[in-house]
Design a protein around this motif. Structure first.
Motif, PDB file in Angstrom:
ATOM      1  N   PHE A 211       0.825  -1.196   0.000  1.00 54.83           N
ATOM      2  CA  PHE A 211       0.000   0.000   0.000  1.00 54.83           C
ATOM      3  C   PHE A 211       0.867   1.257   0.000  1.00 54.83           C
ATOM      4  O   PHE A 211       0.544   2.245  -0.672  1.00 54.83           O
ATOM      5  CB  PHE A 211      -0.933  -0.002   1.210  1.00 54.83           C
ATOM      6  N   ARG A 212       1.942   1.241   0.733  1.00 54.24           N
ATOM      7  CA  ARG A 212       2.818   2.412   0.746  1.00 54.24           C
ATOM      8  C   ARG A 212       3.473   2.610  -0.616  1.00 54.24           C
ATOM      9  O   ARG A 212       3.604   3.731  -1.104  1.00 54.24           O
ATOM     10  CB  ARG A 212       3.882   2.256   1.838  1.00 54.24           C
ATOM     11  N   ARG A 213       3.853   1.483  -1.254  1.00 48.52           N
ATOM     12  CA  ARG A 213       4.425   1.576  -2.599  1.00 48.52           C
ATOM     13  C   ARG A 213       3.382   2.076  -3.602  1.00 48.52           C
ATOM     14  O   ARG A 213       3.664   2.896  -4.480  1.00 48.52           O
ATOM     15  CB  ARG A 213       4.950   0.202  -3.013  1.00 48.52           C
ATOM     16  N   LEU A 214       2.131   1.588  -3.456  1.00 54.34           N
ATOM     17  CA  LEU A 214       1.059   2.047  -4.336  1.00 54.34           C
ATOM     18  C   LEU A 214       0.797   3.537  -4.136  1.00 54.34           C
ATOM     19  O   LEU A 214       0.586   4.287  -5.109  1.00 54.34           O
ATOM     20  CB  LEU A 214      -0.218   1.244  -4.054  1.00 54.34           C
ATOM     21  N   ALA A 215       0.820   3.987  -2.895  1.00 57.87           N
ATOM     22  CA  ALA A 215       0.593   5.412  -2.628  1.00 57.87           C
ATOM     23  C   ALA A 215       1.679   6.268  -3.279  1.00 57.87           C
ATOM     24  O   ALA A 215       1.390   7.319  -3.866  1.00 57.87           O
ATOM     25  CB  ALA A 215       0.547   5.658  -1.120  1.00 57.87           C
ATOM     26  N   ASP A 216       2.940   5.809  -3.208  1.00 58.46           N
ATOM     27  CA  ASP A 216       4.023   6.563  -3.847  1.00 58.46           C
ATOM     28  C   ASP A 216       3.857   6.585  -5.364  1.00 58.46           C
ATOM     29  O   ASP A 216       4.089   7.615  -6.017  1.00 58.46           O
ATOM     30  CB  ASP A 216       5.378   5.960  -3.474  1.00 58.46           C
ATOM     31  N   ASP A 217       3.438   5.444  -5.955  1.00 57.14           N
ATOM     32  CA  ASP A 217       3.232   5.411  -7.414  1.00 57.14           C
ATOM     33  C   ASP A 217       2.116   6.369  -7.815  1.00 57.14           C
ATOM     34  O   ASP A 217       2.226   7.090  -8.818  1.00 57.14           O
ATOM     35  CB  ASP A 217       2.893   3.989  -7.862  1.00 57.14           C
ATOM     36  N   ILE A 218       1.019   6.377  -7.018  1.00 48.42           N
ATOM     37  CA  ILE A 218      -0.077   7.291  -7.332  1.00 48.42           C
ATOM     38  C   ILE A 218       0.376   8.740  -7.186  1.00 48.42           C
ATOM     39  O   ILE A 218      -0.007   9.608  -7.988  1.00 48.42           O
ATOM     40  CB  ILE A 218      -1.287   7.002  -6.425  1.00 48.42           C
ATOM     41  N   ASP A 219       1.210   9.017  -6.178  1.00 48.26           N
ATOM     42  CA  ASP A 219       1.681  10.388  -5.990  1.00 48.26           C
ATOM     43  C   ASP A 219       2.580  10.815  -7.145  1.00 48.26           C
ATOM     44  O   ASP A 219       2.516  11.973  -7.587  1.00 48.26           O
ATOM     45  CB  ASP A 219       2.433  10.497  -4.660  1.00 48.26           C
ATOM     46  N   GLN A 220       3.406   9.879  -7.649  1.00 45.97           N
ATOM     47  CA  GLN A 220       4.215  10.213  -8.820  1.00 45.97           C
ATOM     48  C   GLN A 220       3.332  10.493 -10.029  1.00 45.97           C
ATOM     49  O   GLN A 220       3.605  11.412 -10.821  1.00 45.97           O
ATOM     50  CB  GLN A 220       5.183   9.067  -9.122  1.00 45.97           C
ATOM     51  N   MET A 221       2.262   9.693 -10.172  1.00 48.01           N
ATOM     52  CA  MET A 221       1.331   9.940 -11.262  1.00 48.01           C
ATOM     53  C   MET A 221       0.670  11.311 -11.103  1.00 48.01           C
ATOM     54  O   MET A 221       0.465  12.045 -12.081  1.00 48.01           O
ATOM     55  CB  MET A 221       0.280   8.830 -11.304  1.00 48.01           C
ATOM     56  N   ARG A 222       0.326  11.670  -9.855  1.00 55.06           N
ATOM     57  CA  ARG A 222      -0.266  12.989  -9.604  1.00 55.06           C
ATOM     58  C   ARG A 222       0.684  14.098 -10.027  1.00 55.06           C
ATOM     59  O   ARG A 222       0.271  15.081 -10.670  1.00 55.06           O
ATOM     60  CB  ARG A 222      -0.611  13.120  -8.127  1.00 55.06           C
ATOM     61  N   GLN A 223       1.950  13.936  -9.655  1.00 53.88           N
ATOM     62  CA  GLN A 223       2.925  14.955 -10.018  1.00 53.88           C
ATOM     63  C   GLN A 223       3.056  15.083 -11.534  1.00 53.88           C
ATOM     64  O   GLN A 223       3.134  16.187 -12.084  1.00 53.88           O
ATOM     65  CB  GLN A 223       4.283  14.617  -9.397  1.00 53.88           C
ATOM     66  N   LYS A 224       3.051  13.919 -12.224  1.00 53.87           N
ATOM     67  CA  LYS A 224       3.172  13.965 -13.676  1.00 53.87           C
ATOM     68  C   LYS A 224       1.940  14.613 -14.304  1.00 53.87           C
ATOM     69  O   LYS A 224       2.045  15.386 -15.270  1.00 53.87           O
ATOM     70  CB  LYS A 224       3.364  12.558 -14.213  1.00 53.87           C
TER      71      LYS A 224
END
Length: 570
Positions: free
Chosen positions: A245-258
């Protein structure tokens, strides 16, 4: 990449919990299987051994009583028929003893009591029954009754006592087996209860664990994602719970930034796309106007060319009629060339004019019965077919929406082509059929003519394209181009069937009426439900629901000028 604190992943936790539960359930299942097998074994013993033992022990007592009664009756009456039950009893006794011995293989006490009964019955027959029978045979009833004393009665009573002991032993064994059945059944119930408790406890643990390590972190992540989805692209997404879940949250946050970085680029691209769309719209309008002008030009040009061309053709024909034979041979040939060229030019202009009118001068779509159209086609092509000794037939044709004059022109062109491109010395046959395919009517025009090579299958529909010289086959080369334009105007497509074994088969499609599609669907469902042997078509050209037919022979039988052969017009 961000490093995560080592810990049990969600998959590892779930697998561990499921492994423990599975191991417990497998152990309980193995124990239940063993107890169930033992229980089944005990039930089989009650039903197949102790039960029959009890019945046969009672029957053995009855058989021995029959023997004793038969001996006493013979001693009283001296009637040999009274010994029948005795003899039958001896035979039945031996069979019962053998059966009881087989059933009591696992019960030594029962076998011991059975042996005692067998010994006593053997001794009674040798000491009492057989001597009484022999004495009665020699000296009559008086001699036989003299041997039956209180002592012999007591001896038989001893046999009764032994059989009673055998029956008691059988009852004891049966009760013990029944007790074992109850015991194993109770154990089986206990194991099932334990298994249910294990499943219930495992389910409760699973629910609590999923709520803590899955549902709560997921709900928090969903809430943060929803904030971003609502437009807050600057909101940082942080995860909790298992490492996944923490890894998924970081991936989603990177997607948000992009997404936030590319949002401006998307807006700019949208503006560029809108500008391109405007340009394309202007070009489409310009192309539509250009096509309209081109069609108008073709119409006007072909129409305005008629007058001077008629003058040229008329005066060339006048020259040909007035000065034929007065000039030299070459001059007559030149005049003939000029007349032929003018006539061909006039035909080209007329065909071009007809081509330009398709879809421009419209009468509106109506429901057109193609059977009536085929009748008109037969009339319009009658002269050419009589000259070529050609036969035209067609199947039952559908009703479609279209313009009747254009559809008549379409079929006239196809039939005329089939008649024109015939093989020498072979009577021409043209057949038109229709079938419903995927909501469209596929109409075929098949002939036995010279055929078309596959590499030219697409070329023949191009305007003014010819595969043969005008001397071999006259024409302007625009007929099939008109066919294609009419078919496409009606929302269909046209092609050459390159797999035809003989001649040429041109197929085209026209949209079917909704009623025809529904009727075909209903007929297909009925055929699947009740298939019959009468559904096969009469030949490859006939429709499943059509019958090949010919036009009424009002003008069908006519004699040609060459040999009097009759022609069938369909």
């Amino acid at each position: 990449m961000k490093a995560y604190r080592q810990g049990w992943t969600l998959r590892r936790r779930v697998v561990a919990l499921l492994g423990v539960v599975l191991a417990l359930l497998l152990g309980l299942a193995a124990a239940e299987a063993a107890v169930a097998a033992k229980n089944r074994q005990n039930i089989d013993a009650v039903l197949l051994k102790t039960g029959p033992l009890r019945v046969q022990a009672q029957e053995l007592m009855s058989v021995l009583l029959d023997q004793e009664t038969a001996v006493r009756g013979y001693a009283v009456n001296g009637d040999r028929n009274d010994l029948g039950p005795y003899q039958e009893g001896v035979r039945r006794e031996q069979a019962l003893i053998a059966s009881i011995r087989g059933l009591s293989a696992d019960y030594p006490d029962v076998r011991r009591e059975l042996t005692r009964v067998e010994q006593q019955t053997t001794q009674w027959r040798s000491q009492v029954a057989e001597p009484v029978i022999a004495a009665t045979d020699r000296g009559g009833p008086t001699a036989g009754q003299a041997l039956i004393t209180d002592q012999t009665r007591q001896q038989f009573d001893g046999i009764r006592g032994s059989i009673t002991a055998l029956q008691d032993e059988v009852l004891t064994v049966r009760q013990e087996t029944a007790d074992r059945v109850n015991s194993t059944s109770n154990a089986l119930v206990v194991l099932l209860i334990i298994a249910a408790l294990v499943v219930a406890v495992a389910g409760a643990v699973m629910l609590l664990s999923l709520d803590r390590i899955l549902i709560r972190p997921l709900a928090g992540l969903v809430g943060q994602v929803r904030e971003v989805a609502d437009g807050d692209y600057q909101h940082r997404i942080a995860g909790s719970g298992p490492p996944e879940f923490r890894r998924l949250a970081d991936d989603i946050d990177q997607m948000r930034q992009k997404i936030a970085q590319e949002l401006d680029e998307v807006r700019q691209a949208r503006e560029r796309i809108e500008w391109v769309n405007d340009q394309l719209q202007k070009q489409a309008e310009e192309l539509t106007r250009s096509n309209r002008d081109l069609e108008q030009f073709a119409y006007v040009a072909s129409h305005d060319l008629q007058e001077p061309l008629r003058k040229v053709a008329s005066f060339c024909q006048l020259l040909q009629r007035r000065y034929a034979g007065q000039l030299d041979e070459r001059a007559d040939q030149y005049i003939a060339f000029a007349v032929d060229g003018a006539q061909r030019m006039q035909r080209l202009i007329n065909d071009l004019l007809a081509f330009s009118r398709i879809g421009r001068l419209t009468t509106g779509f109506t429901e057109v019965d193609l059977n009536r159209v085929m009748g008109d086609v037969a009339g319009q092509t009658e002269a050419a077919r009589q000259y070529a000794d050609a036969e035209l037939t067609w199947d039952e044709m559908p009703t479609i929406r279209g313009e009747e004059p254009l559809l008549t022109n379409l079929l006239v062109n196809l039939v005329s082509n089939s008649v024109k491109f015939r093989r020498p010395d072979v009577p021409s046959k043209v057949h038109v059929s229709a079938r419903l395919v995927d909501g469209e009517w596929e109409i075929s025009c098949r002939d036995n003519g010279i055929g078309i090579e596959p590499e030219f299958a697409d070329k023949i529909f191009v305007i003014f394209q010819r595969l043969h010289s005008k001397d071999a086959y006259p024409g302007t080369g625009i007929g099939l181009a008109i066919v294609k334009k009419i078919v496409e105007y009606h929302g269909g497509r046209v092609w050459v069937d390159t797999e035809a074994e003989e001649g040429t088969t041109i197929r085209f499609t026209l949209p079917a009426l909704e009623a025809d599609v529904e009727a075909a669907k209903a007929a297909g469902d009925a055929e699947e439900a009740e298939p019959t042997a009468e559904d096969a078509p009469a030949d490859d050209a006939a429709q499943p629901d059509g019958v090949a037919r010919e036009e009424p022979p009002a003008e069908a039988d006519r004699q040609d000028t060459n040999g009097g052969m009759k022609e069938t017009v369909g």
